[in-house]
Write an enzyme that holds these catalytic residues in place. Structure first.
Site, PDB file in Angstrom:
ATOM      1  N   ASP A 201      41.661  33.996  43.889  1.00 47.19           N
ATOM      2  CA  ASP A 201      40.311  34.519  44.088  1.00 47.19           C
ATOM      3  C   ASP A 201      39.400  33.740  43.137  1.00 47.19           C
ATOM      4  O   ASP A 201      39.387  33.974  41.932  1.00 47.19           O
ATOM      5  CB  ASP A 201      40.321  36.025  43.772  1.00 47.19           C
ATOM      6  N   GLN A 204      34.707  34.122  40.734  1.00 49.48           N
ATOM      7  CA  GLN A 204      34.086  33.941  39.414  1.00 49.48           C
ATOM      8  C   GLN A 204      34.475  32.612  38.782  1.00 49.48           C
ATOM      9  O   GLN A 204      33.972  32.272  37.707  1.00 49.48           O
ATOM     10  CB  GLN A 204      34.496  35.077  38.465  1.00 49.48           C
ATOM     11  N   LYS A 227      27.645  33.158  44.143  1.00 46.33           N
ATOM     12  CA  LYS A 227      27.990  33.130  42.710  1.00 46.33           C
ATOM     13  C   LYS A 227      27.882  31.699  42.188  1.00 46.33           C
ATOM     14  O   LYS A 227      28.216  31.391  41.050  1.00 46.33           O
ATOM     15  CB  LYS A 227      29.422  33.628  42.484  1.00 46.33           C
ATOM     16  N   CYS A 365      33.518  47.079  40.357  1.00 46.72           N
ATOM     17  CA  CYS A 365      34.481  46.982  41.475  1.00 46.72           C
ATOM     18  C   CYS A 365      35.892  46.760  40.944  1.00 46.72           C
ATOM     19  O   CYS A 365      36.668  45.970  41.488  1.00 46.72           O
ATOM     20  CB  CYS A 365      34.102  45.874  42.458  1.00 46.72           C
TER      21      CYS A 365
END
Ligand code: PLP
Length: 407
Positions: A201, A204, A227, A365
């Site tokens: 993932d 970020q 992002k 989250c």
């Protein structure tokens, strides 16, 4: 380009606005980054000069839109160092990218299979896998973290076995900023869990490090444009070609088919087989514009700048009685998560907002992670390329005020 934060700020129109009569101090880039003029221009230019649907038109504008859209794919595929352009699937963002993988994997998992995630996950990379396991009878294993928010590497290693069918993990934690040693972890997975597929993932990670999916040796990499200085509602799934070629289709409809009869259909080749329907054409083009804009900077300069911002925040926080930093892993990026005395994070956020300072509060989250850390939530300031040391100082001036008001 040399790194001049004030010159960078000038390229972001929103950074010169005021909120509540105060200059905006935007410290919420982990939620979404602001957009430079180059990205805004790319969106406007598409809609004013080129708007048309892609791939299916027999006219000039459609050709041009298709060329720009496919050139954007090349840019984004190149950004993650994909070996093949068709490995880059447009999605609405990280969440959809992970869902494509998890929904497909749910059809393949069987009782006895294990899926490994970490305690650091954003819900997007947790609920998806939890549901895939519930649907298939596979078991979900959660690799624990240390109290400082770093992944416990020995415990992670101990979870890997011949039963591990999938490993999903964040490159960087959105709630704490922890950077996972993803490459090292994937080497372990390849050795100890030979049948496992691996998803990183990257939501970020993309704005804080260079990404090389070939060097990482993952099977999937998921990320969002917003992002990364790009628009919302668009992102990408990179997948290894040999894996994606046989991946269960996600949405069915136009564009993704080879042949259709009333009784049946066959699927087209990559990338379209995983891209049903009209894509976010302007968004994809603007995502590529964002990446080109970002690539003018040297990543070492970006990282140095963010490390300076973080170091200042940590230094000021250490002197701030009653403030507790949540997550201080040795390797972390510009995410400063904290609790302030007994003050509820939402109240802290509200008071800062009245001073023009935008942060995020809540569980980010990551409800199970908050529970693991023993906090109901945190206040989170997150830093990006356009933030200044002065803004970090203003955060702490704002926090003094919050502390007084909440006393
Ligand atoms: N994963 C992480 C680590 C995130 O930080 C986020 C968003 O905050 C997501 C996944 C979901 O991204 P998106 O909402 O863009 O789909």
């Amino acid at each position: 380009m040399s790194f001049d934060v004030l010159a960078i700020r000038e390229q972001f129109p929103i950074l010169s606005r005021e909120v509540h009569g105060k200059p905006l101090v935007y410290l919420d880039s982990a939620a979404t980054t602001q957009k430079p003029q180059a990205v805004i221009d790319a969106l406007v230019d598409f809609y004013t000069q080129c708007n048309s649907n892609v791939h299916r038109g027999a006219h000039f504008l459609s050709d041009e839109a298709t060329r720009r859209f496919e050139a954007a794919r090349d840019t984004v595929a190149g950004f993650v160092n994909a070996a093949h352009r068709e490995e880059l699937i447009w999605t609405s963002g990280t969440t959809e990218s992970i869902n494509i993988v998890a929904k497909g994997m749910a059809q393949r998992l069987q009782p006895g299979d294990e899926v490994v995630v970490t305690e650091l996950e954003h819900h997007a990379n947790l609920v998806t896998w939890q549901q895939a396991c519930l649907a298939s009878g596979a078991s979900l294993k959660v690799a624990p973290i240390e109290d400082n928010g770093a992944l416990n590497l020995a415990a992670f290693e101990a979870l890997l076995s011949a039963n591990t069918a999938f490993v999903a993990m964040p490159q960087v934690s959105n709630a704490l900023g922890t950077v996972n040693p993803v490459q090292q972890l994937i080497m372990l997975i390849r050795r100890l869990a030979p049948k496992a597929l691996v998803l990183v993932d990257g939501a970020q990670g993309v704005a804080h490090s260079t990404v090389d999916v070939q060097a990482l040796d993952c099977d999937f990499y998921a990320f969002s444009a917003h992002k990364l200085f790009g628009p919302t509602g668009v992102g990408a799934l990179w997948g290894r070609r040999s894996v994606l070629e046989n991946w269960p289709v996600w949405l069915t409809g136009g564009e993704m088919i080879a042949t259709v009869t009333y009784q049946n259909a066959t699927w087209g080749p990559l990338p379209s087989r995983l891209e049903a329907g009209t894509p976010n054409i302007a968004g994809a083009i603007a995502m590529a514009a964002a990446i080109k804009w970002f690539q003018q900077f040297n990543m070492v300069d970006v990282q140095r700048h963010e490390a300076e911002l973080m170091a200042r925040a940590v230094a000021l926080g250490n002197e701030f009685e009653g403030l507790r930093l949540v997550g201080n892993a040795p390797d972390k990026v510009g995410v400063y998560s904290f609790v302030l005395g007994a003050g509820h994070p939402a109240d802290v956020g509200f008071i800062l907002d009245r001073q023009g300072i935008a942060i995020r509060t809540g569980d980010h989250c990551a409800q199970p992670l908050m529970k693991r850390l023993g906090v109901p939530g945190t206040a989170r300031a997150s830093f990006s390329i356009y933030n200044t040391l002065d803004e970090v100082e203003q955060l702490f001036v704002g926090l003094r005020k919050a502390q007084e008001m909440l006393a």
